[in-house]
Design a protein around this motif. Structure first.
Motif, PDB file in Angstrom:
ATOM      1  N   ARG A   1       0.836  -1.215   0.000  1.00 32.71           N
ATOM      2  CA  ARG A   1       0.000   0.000   0.000  1.00 32.71           C
ATOM      3  C   ARG A   1       0.865   1.257   0.000  1.00 32.71           C
TER       4      ARG A   1
ATOM      5  N   ARG B   1      -2.856  -9.235  -3.223  1.00 27.63           N
ATOM      6  CA  ARG B   1      -3.641  -8.068  -3.630  1.00 27.63           C
ATOM      7  C   ARG B   1      -5.081  -8.507  -3.828  1.00 27.63           C
TER       8      ARG B   1
ATOM      9  N   SER C   1      -7.852  -3.752  -5.708  1.00 27.68           N
ATOM     10  CA  SER C   1      -6.675  -2.902  -5.917  1.00 27.68           C
ATOM     11  C   SER C   1      -5.938  -2.646  -4.603  1.00 27.68           C
ATOM     12  N   THR C   2      -6.284  -3.426  -3.560  1.00 28.53           N
ATOM     13  CA  THR C   2      -5.651  -3.192  -2.255  1.00 28.53           C
ATOM     14  C   THR C   2      -4.689  -4.316  -1.889  1.00 28.53           C
ATOM     15  N   ASP C   3      -3.487  -3.924  -1.426  1.00 27.18           N
ATOM     16  CA  ASP C   3      -2.517  -4.922  -0.960  1.00 27.18           C
ATOM     17  C   ASP C   3      -2.946  -5.437   0.406  1.00 27.18           C
ATOM     18  N   THR C   4      -2.705  -6.734   0.628  1.00 26.72           N
ATOM     19  CA  THR C   4      -2.984  -7.291   1.956  1.00 26.72           C
ATOM     20  C   THR C   4      -1.700  -7.849   2.547  1.00 26.72           C
TER      21      THR C   4
ATOM     22  N   ILE D   1       1.111   0.432   8.530  1.00 27.15           N
ATOM     23  CA  ILE D   1      -0.013  -0.196   7.842  1.00 27.15           C
ATOM     24  C   ILE D   1      -0.531  -1.330   8.717  1.00 27.15           C
TER      25      ILE D   1
END
Ligand code: ADP
Ligand code: ZN
Length: 435
Positions: free
Chosen positions: A335, A364, A367-370, A406
């Protein structure tokens, strides 16, 4: 009180070291220019000739060498001597893609043995030591490097190699090994195995360990020191330069002395290539000034560290590098935030009842990284107390959030769930790279 040293150069005045460096640098730039067409072409393109190298500062005129250059010239394109002068080949362990090949003349092997011998002496070893080498033998440089170091010193090399951990413990006991050499993750595994077998650290003869080939934290050092009842020393190296022994730790345990009479270090800004002043963190770059077979110029290691010429309590005058924080390619961008796995490890070590075993998974979703972190708990942790598990998870997530900036998702798992490593640990799975 000064440490014992192996080679007088370790105590030489800085001016003497620098004069030696300059004459060796000039000699090797000619050697490379004359014998490696690839380098001649790169230097011609950069408009620099060997005669332009007159001071150590002129090093900055030379073009960088990247891992990609080694891949483009695979296997032997950067060798500077005919194959009949090469006596040994090694290859990188291939952690980050296609392997590369390094060649050694007999003189190169002698240099390697000398550098590794310095590391063993710095860890308190000597001709009477029994050096138990549990780095993998083979193309990986770990095994042979410490092996040559022990033999150069006139010590006993015990080439156990990695694996079969219970047998490692038996050999530690029966052969009375006094210095253990392996990766820090394998040292942890051996230490835990010793404990599981009900053997106390004072029942074995080990007094020191020399651990490297992967990043490790100060917490991990303390953990290994207590598991094995030893003093744990860091050692740094990479196949492209020589293998383990490029730099080694002394009694002060505050960074590693670089064998700068053989390998000239620089720290650069990885984005601009500009040389940075001492003390500023950046990418480590090495130039081989004595090697014959595979002498790289300004090799970009991608390892992030700092250099320091501050006087060291051990009495050595060789420049020191900090413990590398990891490679530029180990750094995860999640992110938009830069995260080093070592930061996560530090938080986990500060949390009660967690063990030093964890696995980081980045993915991902949309569109969000985890960021998911599996953390192994110690045997005394009560998994059946649901509220306790939730509280612990939350506690670790909050601590990680405040360090990393994060928020991760933490999953606690029972002891021995996460696979142990006999070599370099694999602690990160970045699934985004698989798409
Ligand atoms: P590969 O590149 O395939 O992993 P190497 O065995 O040559 O093959 O690995 C060298 C790399 O290992 C170095 O560039 C560095 O990133 C890492 N490394 C070696 N020693 C240490 C150390 N003491 N601390 C941190 N990282 C280390
Ligand atoms: Zn020192």
């Amino acid at each position: 009180m000064s440490d014992r040293i192996w080679n007088p150069i370790e105590h030489a005045p800085v001016e003497e070291i620098q004069a030696l460096q300059l004459s060796r640098l000039i000699h090797n730039v000619y050697h490379v220019y004359e014998h490696v067409p690839y380098y001649r072409q790169r230097m011609d393109e950069a408009g620099v000739k060997p005669k332009d190298i007159k001071t150590l500062k002129d090093l900055a005129k030379l073009p960088f060498t990247y891992k990609q250059d080694l891949r483009d010239t695979y296997p032997y394109g950067l060798f500077a001597v005919p194959m009949e002068d090469v006596v040994e080949l090694h290859a990188s362990s291939g952690t980050t893609g296609k392997q590369i090949v390094a060649g050694y003349t007999q003189k190169d092997l002698d240099i390697w043995g000398d550098c590794a011998a310095r590391a063993i002496v710095a860890a308190g070893g000597g001709p009477r030591s029994k050096v138990h080498v549990s780095y993998g033998y083979g193309l990986f440089t770990g095994g042979m490097g410490l092996h040559y170091g022990a033999q150069t010193l006139g010590a006993v090399a015990i080439p156990v190699s990695s694996g079969n951990t219970k047998r490692q413990v038996q050999i530690l006991q029966d052969f009375e090994s006094d210095i253990l050499c392996c990766t820090p993750s394998y040292a942890t595994y051996i230490g835990e195995t010793l404990r599981d077998m009900g053997i106390r650290p004072d029942e074995i003869k080990l007094s020191a360990g020399i651990f490297g080939a992967e990043p490790w934290t100060e917490d991990s050092r303390r953990n290994i020191e207590s598991l094995l009842g030893i003093k744990a020393y860091d050692i740094y190296g990479l196949t492209e330069i020589i293998g383990p022994g490029v730099a080694y730790e002394c009694s002060q345990q505050t960074g590693m002395h670089i064998c700068e009479d053989h390998f000239l270090p620089e720290i650069i800004d990885p984005d601009t290539g500009e040389v940075l002043p001492e003390g500023t963190p950046g990418e480590l770059v090495f130039t081989c000034i004595t090697k014959e077979a595979f002498p790289l110029l300004r090799y970009r290691t991608r390892d992030i560290a700092t250099l320091s010429r501050e006087k060291c309590g051990c009495g050595r005058t060789l420049i020191k590098m900090s413990k590398p924080r990891g490679r530029t390619d180990d750094m995860l961008i999640i992110r938009g935030v830069n995260v080093f796995p070592s930061q996560i490890e530090t938080v986990l070590f500060q949390t009660n009842q967690t063990s030093p075993h964890y696995l980081i998974t980045v993915d991902r979703v949309g569109s969000t990284d985890t960021l998911d972190i599996m953390v192994e708990m110690t045997p005394d942790f009560q998994f059946d107390a649901v509220r306790l598990v939730e509280e612990k998870q939350k506690e670790i997530e909050t601590a990680l959030q405040s360090t990393l900036g994060i928020s991760p998702k933490v999953q606690l798992v029972s002891p021995k769930t996460i696979q142990r490593s006999e070599g370099k640990a694999k602690r990160v799975i970045d699934k985004r790279k698989l798409y």
